[in-house]
Motif scaffolding. Structure first.
Motif, mmCIF file in Angstrom:
data_model
loop_
_atom_site.group_PDB
_atom_site.id
_atom_site.type_symbol
_atom_site.label_atom_id
_atom_site.label_comp_id
_atom_site.label_asym_id
_atom_site.label_seq_id
_atom_site.Cartn_x
_atom_site.Cartn_y
_atom_site.Cartn_z
ATOM 1 N N HIS A 112 20.316 11.015 -14.420
ATOM 2 C CA HIS A 112 19.209 11.539 -13.623
ATOM 3 C C HIS A 112 19.750 12.330 -12.431
ATOM 4 C CE1 HIS A 112 20.253 7.523 -12.043
ATOM 5 N NE2 HIS A 112 20.099 8.107 -10.862
ATOM 6 N N PRO A 113 19.000 13.314 -11.963
ATOM 7 C CA PRO A 113 19.469 14.121 -10.827
ATOM 8 C C PRO A 113 19.393 13.338 -9.517
ATOM 9 C CG PRO A 113 17.237 14.755 -11.422
ATOM 10 C CD PRO A 113 17.696 13.770 -12.471
ATOM 11 N N VAL A 114 20.108 13.840 -8.520
ATOM 12 C CA VAL A 114 20.066 13.242 -7.188
ATOM 13 C C VAL A 114 18.709 13.536 -6.561
ATOM 14 C CG1 VAL A 114 21.078 13.283 -4.873
ATOM 15 C CG2 VAL A 114 22.548 13.483 -6.889
ATOM 16 N N LEU A 115 18.095 12.518 -5.969
ATOM 17 C CA LEU A 115 16.838 12.733 -5.254
ATOM 18 C C LEU A 115 17.093 13.588 -4.016
ATOM 19 C CD1 LEU A 115 15.107 9.218 -5.160
ATOM 20 C CD2 LEU A 115 14.291 11.238 -6.356
ATOM 21 N N SER A 116 16.164 14.479 -3.704
ATOM 22 C CA SER A 116 16.242 15.178 -2.430
ATOM 23 C C SER A 116 15.877 14.209 -1.321
ATOM 24 C CB SER A 116 15.289 16.372 -2.410
ATOM 25 O OG SER A 116 13.939 15.919 -2.432
ATOM 26 N N ALA A 117 16.236 14.546 -0.082
ATOM 27 C CA ALA A 117 15.965 13.648 1.041
ATOM 28 C C ALA A 117 14.468 13.404 1.206
ATOM 29 C CB ALA A 117 16.559 14.235 2.320
ATOM 30 N N ILE A 118 13.656 14.446 1.047
ATOM 31 C CA ILE A 118 12.217 14.281 1.247
ATOM 32 C C ILE A 118 11.602 13.482 0.099
ATOM 33 C CG2 ILE A 118 11.591 16.460 0.145
ATOM 34 C CD1 ILE A 118 9.876 14.703 3.143
ATOM 35 N N ASP A 119 12.133 13.610 -1.117
ATOM 36 C CA ASP A 119 11.631 12.798 -2.230
ATOM 37 C C ASP A 119 11.930 11.327 -2.017
ATOM 38 O OD1 ASP A 119 10.442 14.823 -3.661
ATOM 39 O OD2 ASP A 119 12.214 15.249 -4.885
ATOM 40 N N LEU A 120 13.073 11.027 -1.414
ATOM 41 C CA LEU A 120 13.385 9.637 -1.099
ATOM 42 C C LEU A 120 12.411 9.089 -0.064
ATOM 43 C CD1 LEU A 120 15.266 7.231 -1.503
ATOM 44 C CD2 LEU A 120 16.702 8.141 0.336
ATOM 45 N N VAL A 121 12.101 9.886 0.946
ATOM 46 C CA VAL A 121 11.123 9.463 1.962
ATOM 47 C C VAL A 121 9.768 9.193 1.315
ATOM 48 C CG1 VAL A 121 9.872 10.172 4.047
ATOM 49 C CG2 VAL A 121 12.305 10.674 3.830
ATOM 50 N N ARG A 122 9.332 10.074 0.420
ATOM 51 C CA ARG A 122 8.042 9.879 -0.261
ATOM 52 C C ARG A 122 8.053 8.600 -1.105
ATOM 53 N NH1 ARG A 122 8.350 16.000 -1.689
ATOM 54 N NH2 ARG A 122 7.170 16.965 0.007
ATOM 55 N N SER A 123 9.181 8.314 -1.750
ATOM 56 C CA SER A 123 9.284 7.076 -2.535
ATOM 57 C C SER A 123 9.121 5.852 -1.645
ATOM 58 C CB SER A 123 10.645 7.024 -3.246
ATOM 59 O OG SER A 123 10.767 8.060 -4.185
ATOM 60 N N PHE A 124 9.698 5.905 -0.455
ATOM 61 C CA PHE A 124 9.556 4.785 0.474
ATOM 62 C C PHE A 124 8.098 4.599 0.902
ATOM 63 C CE2 PHE A 124 14.186 5.446 1.982
ATOM 64 C CZ PHE A 124 14.647 4.615 0.981
ATOM 65 N N TRP A 125 7.423 5.711 1.201
ATOM 66 C CA TRP A 125 6.014 5.613 1.590
ATOM 67 C C TRP A 125 5.170 5.038 0.452
ATOM 68 C CZ3 TRP A 125 3.987 5.440 6.145
ATOM 69 C CH2 TRP A 125 4.563 6.109 7.206
ATOM 70 N N LEU A 126 5.424 5.500 -0.765
ATOM 71 C CA LEU A 126 4.661 4.990 -1.907
ATOM 72 C C LEU A 126 4.927 3.508 -2.143
ATOM 73 C CD1 LEU A 126 5.111 7.991 -4.376
ATOM 74 C CD2 LEU A 126 3.007 7.310 -3.217
ATOM 75 N N SER A 127 6.144 3.060 -1.861
ATOM 76 C CA SER A 127 6.465 1.645 -2.074
ATOM 77 C C SER A 127 5.698 0.732 -1.131
ATOM 78 C CB SER A 127 7.974 1.411 -1.907
ATOM 79 O OG SER A 127 8.353 1.466 -0.546
ATOM 80 N N LEU A 128 5.261 1.264 0.020
ATOM 81 C CA LEU A 128 4.510 0.441 0.974
ATOM 82 C C LEU A 128 3.122 0.101 0.441
ATOM 83 C CD1 LEU A 128 5.389 2.064 4.422
ATOM 84 C CD2 LEU A 128 6.371 0.025 3.363
ATOM 85 N N GLY A 129 2.625 0.917 -0.467
ATOM 86 C CA GLY A 129 1.280 0.654 -1.008
ATOM 87 C C GLY A 129 1.271 -0.238 -2.236
ATOM 88 N N GLN A 130 2.464 -0.613 -2.693
ATOM 89 C CA GLN A 130 2.545 -1.460 -3.879
ATOM 90 C C GLN A 130 2.400 -2.918 -3.510
ATOM 91 O OE1 GLN A 130 6.307 -0.465 -5.598
ATOM 92 N NE2 GLN A 130 5.727 1.643 -6.085
ATOM 93 N N LYS A 131 1.557 -3.633 -4.217
ATOM 94 C CA LYS A 131 1.359 -5.050 -3.982
ATOM 95 C C LYS A 131 2.153 -5.856 -5.008
ATOM 96 C CE LYS A 131 -1.540 -4.391 -0.618
ATOM 97 N NZ LYS A 131 -1.132 -4.712 0.766
ATOM 98 N N ARG A 132 2.873 -6.825 -4.512
ATOM 99 C CA ARG A 132 3.662 -7.682 -5.413
ATOM 100 C C ARG A 132 2.762 -8.687 -6.113
ATOM 101 N NH1 ARG A 132 9.231 -8.055 -4.896
ATOM 102 N NH2 ARG A 132 10.119 -6.529 -3.465
ATOM 103 N N ALA A 133 3.044 -8.933 -7.378
ATOM 104 C CA ALA A 133 2.260 -9.925 -8.126
ATOM 105 C C ALA A 133 2.526 -11.327 -7.585
ATOM 106 C CB ALA A 133 2.637 -9.860 -9.606
ATOM 107 N N ILE A 134 1.504 -12.104 -7.493
ATOM 108 C CA ILE A 134 1.643 -13.467 -6.978
ATOM 109 C C ILE A 134 2.221 -14.358 -8.071
ATOM 110 C CG2 ILE A 134 0.392 -15.474 -6.110
ATOM 111 C CD1 ILE A 134 -1.675 -13.559 -4.963
ATOM 112 N N ASP A 135 3.278 -15.069 -7.714
ATOM 113 C CA ASP A 135 3.944 -15.970 -8.657
ATOM 114 C C ASP A 135 3.171 -17.292 -8.686
ATOM 115 O OD1 ASP A 135 5.563 -17.408 -10.261
ATOM 116 O OD2 ASP A 135 7.366 -17.258 -9.000
ATOM 117 N N THR A 136 2.465 -17.556 -9.783
ATOM 118 C CA THR A 136 1.655 -18.788 -9.872
ATOM 119 C C THR A 136 2.415 -19.913 -10.581
ATOM 120 O OG1 THR A 136 0.669 -17.996 -11.933
ATOM 121 C CG2 THR A 136 -0.472 -17.496 -9.865
ATOM 122 N N GLY A 137 3.671 -19.592 -10.951
ATOM 123 C CA GLY A 137 4.431 -20.620 -11.645
ATOM 124 C C GLY A 137 4.964 -21.636 -10.690
#
Length: 397
Positions: free
Chosen positions: A372-397
């Protein structure tokens, strides 16, 4: 490739770059702190990763619903960050930066190049309308009146490797200078890195003095320095030698035509304790006819580095301008004064470099595995912002 996230970046910084002990023993000088230092430290670094560098912006992030994904366990205000950075000792942060570079070299981050270079240069940052700390330096308008205040610092960076990594700064006060700050950087960083870490040091003409060159000799690092009018007698001798003679070498650098002159038999000036001075001149002609000419002095012998190598070393000095100062100022908030206190400013600049080094090693070395190609600096920043909106699944085990 796994999608980048702030949690992944934190793990990489702590485990792969060896910052785990630094996060928990960073030189915190607070008495009876209520918020752990590693939370505050990571909040600042994560803010830089998101290009949100003001303390107000970091406060908003840790008070948001994404606080956990941000990687911070406790909420706090901007005044907590001010109090924290006022009392944080700079030496552990400086040693953490040096440690990351040493680890990067052990992990073969620079193996694609023949030589590792360092560059030292100075810049202006942090302008303000009123004097707020001992390092504020006045600047005047055309009438000679004080128009405001600003801060100056010298920076040192790894250059010439395809991976520019600025790793220390030295501020200077009202009666200080770039030249003196650069010497302090040289004497502090070269022993910390180790004499064999870098192969050369490239500097502008302001550092082409016997005192600085002798300090580099004592540190065990060869110097490539720009030659200008401050060394008049040597300039005259160089012009007499090169001015009427054909180039020793002609080559193509991309679309540019480069002519090189090289002579290692020039006499040192009175206070320079070198046997001889070597000078390399390049004349670079661009496709539009623009000509760039520069002379560089060095104590590297022709056997150690030919004229083409010296030309490339000289050109690597621009990395501290383009990928050091410019990136820090335009993208990482280097100009912004989060809290106007001398130690807080220094810590802010150093933590900017920590974030920059971590991000560049993460993006250009760690993430670039496979096809895969190297991410540009701004694409890495966007990935970080998008990761903040992801909710982790609750472990019920």
């Amino acid at each position: 490739m796994k999608k980048p996230s702030l949690r992944g970046l934190k793990y990489y910084a702590a485990k792969r770059l060896g910052l785990h002990s630094y996060f928990h023993d960073c030189g915190d000088g607070r008495q009876q702190p209520r918020i752990a230092a590693h939370d505050l430290l990571w909040a600042i670094l994560a803010g830089h990763s998101l290009r949100q560098t003001s303390f107000h912006a970091i406060e908003a992030l840790v008070h948001s619903s994404s606080c956990r994904e941000f990687g911070v366990l406790h909420r706090f205000g901007d005044d907590t960050l001010s109090y924290f950075t006022e009392r944080l000792a700079p030496e552990p942060t400086r040693m953490a930066l040096v440690g990351m570079l040493r680890r990067a070299k052990r992990n073969k981050a620079f193996d694609a190049v023949a030589r590792i270079g360092l560059a030292i240069d100075g810049t202006t940052v942090g302008r303000c309308s009123a004097q707020g700390c001992a390092n504020c330096r006045p600047y005047r308008n055309s009438a000679g009146e004080i128009a405001g205040y600003r801060h100056h610092l010298a920076m040192i960076s790894v250059v010439g490797t395809g991976l520019s990594l600025p790793f220390d700064v030295e501020p200077y006060g009202p009666k200080d200078s770039e030249y003196a700050a650069g010497q302090r950087l040289l004497k502090r960083t070269i022993p910390a890195l180790g004499a064999r870490f870098a192969d050369y040091l490239v500097v502008d003409a302001g550092f082409a003095t016997s005192t600085f060159l002798h300090a580099a000799d004592e540190a065990g690092i060869p110097v490539v320095a720009r030659l200008k009018g401050n060394l008049h007698e040597l300039m005259v001798s160089v012009e007499r030698c090169f001015g009427t003679s054909p180039p020793d070498r002609v080559l193509q650098d991309g679309k540019d035509r480069v002519e090189l002159w090289d002579d290692d038999r020039f006499d040192p000036w009175e206070t320079l304790q070198w046997d001889t001075v070597r000078v390399v001149r390049y004349r670079q002609t661009k496709p539009d006819g623009t000509v760039v000419r520069a002379d560089w002095l060095t104590n590297l012998t022709p056997r150690q580095a030919n004229s083409l190598a010296i030309y490339k070393m000289a050109k690597s000095r621009w990395e501290i301008e383009n990928e050091g100062f410019n990136d820090c100022k335009s993208r990482q908030g280097f100009e912004h004064i989060c809290h106007h206190h001398a130690n807080s400013l220094l810590i802010g600049w150093l933590l900017t470099l920590v974030a920059l080094v971590v991000l560049r090693l993460y993006r250009l070395r760690y993430l670039h595995r496979g096809t895969h190609p190297v991410l540009s600096a701004i694409d890495l920043v966007r990935s970080f912002w998008l990761s903040l909106g992801q909710k982790r699944a609750i472990d019920t085990g």
